[in-house]
Design a protein around this motif. Structure first.
Motif, mmCIF file in Angstrom:
data_model
loop_
_atom_site.group_PDB
_atom_site.id
_atom_site.type_symbol
_atom_site.label_atom_id
_atom_site.label_comp_id
_atom_site.label_asym_id
_atom_site.label_seq_id
_atom_site.Cartn_x
_atom_site.Cartn_y
_atom_site.Cartn_z
ATOM 1 N N LEU A 233 0.836 -1.210 0.000
ATOM 2 C CA LEU A 233 0.000 0.000 0.000
ATOM 3 C C LEU A 233 0.872 1.262 0.000
ATOM 4 O O LEU A 233 0.603 2.216 -0.733
ATOM 5 N N PHE A 234 1.923 1.244 0.826
ATOM 6 C CA PHE A 234 2.851 2.378 0.875
ATOM 7 C C PHE A 234 3.462 2.611 -0.519
ATOM 8 O O PHE A 234 3.587 3.753 -0.972
ATOM 9 N N TYR A 235 3.828 1.516 -1.163
ATOM 10 C CA TYR A 235 4.448 1.606 -2.495
ATOM 11 C C TYR A 235 3.457 2.219 -3.496
ATOM 12 O O TYR A 235 3.807 3.115 -4.267
ATOM 13 N N LEU A 236 2.214 1.744 -3.429
ATOM 14 C CA LEU A 236 1.199 2.240 -4.370
ATOM 15 C C LEU A 236 0.906 3.732 -4.126
ATOM 16 O O LEU A 236 0.754 4.503 -5.079
ATOM 17 N N ILE A 237 0.861 4.120 -2.859
ATOM 18 C CA ILE A 237 0.636 5.542 -2.528
ATOM 19 C C ILE A 237 1.786 6.385 -3.083
ATOM 20 O O ILE A 237 1.583 7.428 -3.697
ATOM 21 N N THR A 238 3.014 5.895 -2.860
ATOM 22 C CA THR A 238 4.198 6.628 -3.348
ATOM 23 C C THR A 238 4.138 6.783 -4.869
ATOM 24 O O THR A 238 4.388 7.869 -5.408
ATOM 25 N N GLN A 239 3.790 5.689 -5.548
ATOM 26 C CA GLN A 239 3.738 5.731 -7.017
ATOM 27 C C GLN A 239 2.613 6.645 -7.505
ATOM 28 O O GLN A 239 2.794 7.413 -8.450
ATOM 29 N N LEU B 54 -10.403 14.478 0.755
ATOM 30 C CA LEU B 54 -9.195 13.714 1.086
ATOM 31 C C LEU B 54 -8.330 13.459 -0.154
ATOM 32 O O LEU B 54 -7.095 13.575 -0.111
ATOM 33 N N SER B 55 -8.996 13.173 -1.275
ATOM 34 C CA SER B 55 -8.257 12.895 -2.507
ATOM 35 C C SER B 55 -7.466 14.127 -2.967
ATOM 36 O O SER B 55 -6.285 14.034 -3.315
ATOM 37 N N ASN B 56 -8.142 15.296 -2.933
ATOM 38 C CA ASN B 56 -7.446 16.541 -3.309
ATOM 39 C C ASN B 56 -6.305 16.858 -2.342
ATOM 40 O O ASN B 56 -5.239 17.337 -2.748
ATOM 41 N N ALA B 57 -6.576 16.600 -1.064
ATOM 42 C CA ALA B 57 -5.536 16.860 -0.056
ATOM 43 C C ALA B 57 -4.289 16.023 -0.350
ATOM 44 O O ALA B 57 -3.154 16.517 -0.261
ATOM 45 N N GLY C 78 -0.142 14.704 10.595
ATOM 46 C CA GLY C 78 0.789 15.804 10.318
ATOM 47 C C GLY C 78 0.701 16.267 8.876
ATOM 48 O O GLY C 78 0.794 17.465 8.576
ATOM 49 N N LEU C 79 0.495 15.306 7.981
ATOM 50 C CA LEU C 79 0.384 15.640 6.555
ATOM 51 C C LEU C 79 -0.869 16.484 6.293
ATOM 52 O O LEU C 79 -0.843 17.445 5.515
ATOM 53 N N MET C 80 -1.958 16.122 6.968
ATOM 54 C CA MET C 80 -3.199 16.889 6.797
ATOM 55 C C MET C 80 -3.075 18.281 7.433
ATOM 56 O O MET C 80 -3.668 19.250 6.940
ATOM 57 N N VAL C 81 -2.287 18.371 8.517
ATOM 58 C CA VAL C 81 -2.004 19.697 9.090
ATOM 59 C C VAL C 81 -1.246 20.526 8.050
ATOM 60 O O VAL C 81 -1.517 21.725 7.859
ATOM 61 N N PHE C 82 -0.337 19.883 7.342
ATOM 62 C CA PHE C 82 0.414 20.561 6.281
ATOM 63 C C PHE C 82 -0.546 21.099 5.198
ATOM 64 O O PHE C 82 -0.450 22.254 4.779
ATOM 65 N N GLU D 158 -6.197 26.342 -8.233
ATOM 66 C CA GLU D 158 -6.113 26.036 -9.673
ATOM 67 C C GLU D 158 -5.761 24.556 -9.875
ATOM 68 O O GLU D 158 -6.315 23.885 -10.729
ATOM 69 N N LEU D 159 -4.837 24.089 -9.057
ATOM 70 C CA LEU D 159 -4.384 22.689 -9.181
ATOM 71 C C LEU D 159 -5.530 21.695 -8.952
ATOM 72 O O LEU D 159 -5.737 20.771 -9.748
ATOM 73 N N VAL D 160 -6.279 21.902 -7.858
ATOM 74 C CA VAL D 160 -7.337 20.930 -7.542
ATOM 75 C C VAL D 160 -8.523 21.033 -8.506
ATOM 76 O O VAL D 160 -9.315 20.102 -8.623
#
Lengths: 44, 574
Positions: free
Chosen positions: A35-41, B205-208, B289-293, B342-344
């Motif tokens: 899953l990590f690999y697929l997310i990265t790709q 979530l997908s756009n994020a 943390g990524l979502m905070v970003f 613009e990106l999303v």
């Protein structure tokens, strides 16, 4: 607890033996890494 | 902080402690105090293991790590499930068979007393230092963000932990850790949901994830090998496996957790529970943390997250330069926010329009980082001893300023819980090792159990007060946290090497492994000196593997050269 009292041959819950449970943990880990690999790709 | 937050914080912490002590029956034996009644079920063991490893700094620093460096830190943990399986198969049955209190007791039966004392001493030095830092590190961050007194924050965390660890011993530690982990996981899950809710309407979530990926934050796996790259797949799976084998297999603060199990089966299941859940849990904390970003791509974050540094700069001669940087920062942020929208809006992620928008955002993000680096430069010029790395302040800054009343109190309870859970295990383990491997083994062998119980409690208080004293003086030293982390990496490899020889190389004797461990330790220290003097560069994680392999190969070399040979060890009964 003496060695004779050790329940070393106890079966783990839901699995036939310990080796199956160890394999399950490692396969789940491999699945997570996939899953990590697929997310990265997908998002790199 | 609002009154509601104070109520939530104090009620949560009070509940955890009272429930933990209430669930612990009266402790009237040394064994009961140090090991519990050995009646814990696997889920309590699993949560206790996770709570011991996850200190407050984990929940403060990890989201900040994702904010600044993306998801690649997840690779640090990928050796952990492998280590859990190895320990469950090979190590746990041996500890159970010998019925030991500490991991180091086993070394005397396998080798000799000097090897046991050497390993136990290394543990006491490492953990003794770490216990102070476990309290100090979150206290310094909370005090600067919340405006609390550092001394009082340290004292309150320390006093609560000493209280319940002395009252209920090992079982109270495990019981409170169970509640603490439930609070920690619930709090982090709630924070995640609220962050998603707080994102702009057009950002799902997908756009994020598209935004985070566009700024190279979703680099979870990196297969490119490099000795000096701290987080890649190879260092994680090889270096990490060695590190976690060492930490979970030989560090008494962890060994004690799973030896409190009702049976070998429960302890094994507890370890495997940790192996299954730890990597997803760390991923989740990083993802928060990524979502905070992503959130801070639409709501302007401070130019620097440590308020204390920023306030000092605002009243210094650099005030004008800071104002200019702030103005530039505002302009770049506004331009980047437009580019994000613009990106999303682009539906075809492979189109030229998408690539152009992405490139523009990357350029603006680089400019933003340059401005933030310039601010850090000003902070350093103004105060050369200031800590300019502000990643540990990102998450708590977000919590305090953007989460609703009540939830702030809960998230602060998460941080306090994490600090207390790891500190309590450390105090319990330090008391156990000093009692079993030193006091009872070397000093007073034939006292009554009541005496050992009393001394065990006194030792817990002693280590607690030492940790508090160390935390109180921690601010006098530069880069102390980093120093303590490095000390861990310097010693873990050698300790693991001793245990690997003990478990798998049955012909090698105590003197051979002792000599090998001393030589290996000196070589690891030389490598570290080489890194420090910039002769070469190796990530610290590798020192664990190097130290371990050196002990194994040197011990084998001594065995085949017939050096340091001795008779079989005398079995020592305690």
């Amino acid at each position: 607890m003496s060695s004779s009292e050790l329940p070393e041959n106890d079966k783990p819950p839901m699995f036939k033996n310990w080796n199956q449970l160890y394999a399950f943990v490692l396969i789940m880990h491999a699945f997570i890494l996939l899953l990590f690999y697929l997310i990265t790709q997908a998002y790199s | 902080m609002a009154t509601l937050d104070w109520i939530v914080l104090s009620m949560t912490l009070t509940f955890i402690v009272v429930y933990g002590i209430w669930k612990t029956k009266a402790v009237d034996t040394m064994k009961g105090f140090l090991m519990g009644e050995r009646d814990l079920k696997w889920w309590t063991i699993g949560l206790s293991i996770m709570a011991t490893q996850a200190s407050a700094i984990t929940f403060l620093s990890t989201p900040g790590q994702a904010y600044t460096d993306g998801m690649r830190f997840a690779q640090f943990y990928i050796g952990l499930p492998i280590a859990m399986v190895i320990l469950a198969v090979f190590v746990l049955p041996i500890y159970y068979r010998l019925n030991v209190f500490t991991a180091y007791q086993y070394l005397e039966n396998r080798f000799d007393l000097k090897t046991r004392v050497f390993a136990a001493l290394l543990f006491l030095v490492q953990r003794g230092l770490a216990a102070g830092i476990t309290i100090y590190a979150p206290a310094i961050i909370l005090s600067s963000i919340m405006g609390w007194s550092l001394s009082w924050t340290v004292l309150i965390i320390g006093a609560i932990v000493i209280f319940y660890t002395v009252m209920g011993g090992s079982k109270a530690v495990s019981q409170t850790q169970q509640s603490q982990m439930i609070i920690i996981l619930s709090g982090m899950a709630l924070a995640f949901i609220i962050i998603l809710y707080k994102l702009p309407e057009n950002i799902d979530l997908s756009n994020a994830m598209t935004i985070a990926g566009g700024l190279e934050k979703l680099n979870v796996l990196d297969f490119e090998f490099s000795w000096d790259n701290r987080y890649n797949f190879w260092s994680g799976i090889f270096g990490g496996t060695f590190l976690f084998l060492s930490y979970f297999g030989t560090d008494q603060s962890q060994v004690q957790r799973y030896l409190s199990g009702k049976s070998l089966t429960e302890s094994r299941l507890g370890l495997l529970f940790n192996g299954l859940l730890k990597v997803p849990m760390q991923f989740m904390v990083l993802f928060v943390g990524l979502m905070v970003f992503v959130f801070f791509q639409f709501s302007k974050p401070p130019i620097h997250f440590n308020n204390v540094n920023l306030d000092e700069l605002r009243t210094s001669k650099y005030e004008g330069e800071l104002a200019q940087l702030q103005s530039n920062y505002d302009d770049v942020f506004d331009a980047k926010k437009i580019a994000m929208n613009e990106l999303v809006a682009v539906e075809d992620k492979g189109s030229q329009q998408f690539i152009t928008a992405k490139t523009k955002i990357q350029s603006l993000h680089a400019q933003e980082n340059e401005i933030r680096t310039s601010v850090k430069g000003l902070i350093e010029q103004n105060n050369p001893s200031a800590e300019t790395n502000d990643k540990d302040y990102v998450f708590v800054n977000f919590v305090v300023n953007y989460l609703p009343k009540g939830i702030v109190g809960l998230l602060l309870a998460v941080i306090f819980s994490a600090a207390m859970s790891s500190t309590s295990s450390e105090l319990n383990a330090l008391a156990t090792t000093s009692m079993i491997d030193f006091y009872r083994r070397l000093y007073r062998k034939d006292e009554e159990d009541k005496h050992y119980l009393k001394v065990s409690k006194l030792l817990t208080v002693f280590w607690g007060l030492l940790a508090l004293a160390f935390a109180a003086f921690a601010s006098l030293f530069d880069n102390l946290i980093q120093a303590v982390n490095i000390i861990g990496s310097l010693f873990y490899g050698s300790i693991l090497g001793i245990f690997v020889v003990a478990f798998f190389l049955k012909k090698i004797g105590g003197t051979q492994v002792f000599i090998a461990a001393v030589i290996a330790e000196l070589l690891v220290l030389s490598i570290f000196a080489g890194v420090h003097l910039e002769v070469f560069n190796i990530a610290y994680l590798w020192l664990n593997a190097i130290g371990c392999l050196l002990v194994v190969f040197i011990a084998l070399g001594l065995y085949y050269a017939n050096i340091g040979k001795q008779g079989p060890p005398k079995i020592h009964y305690e």
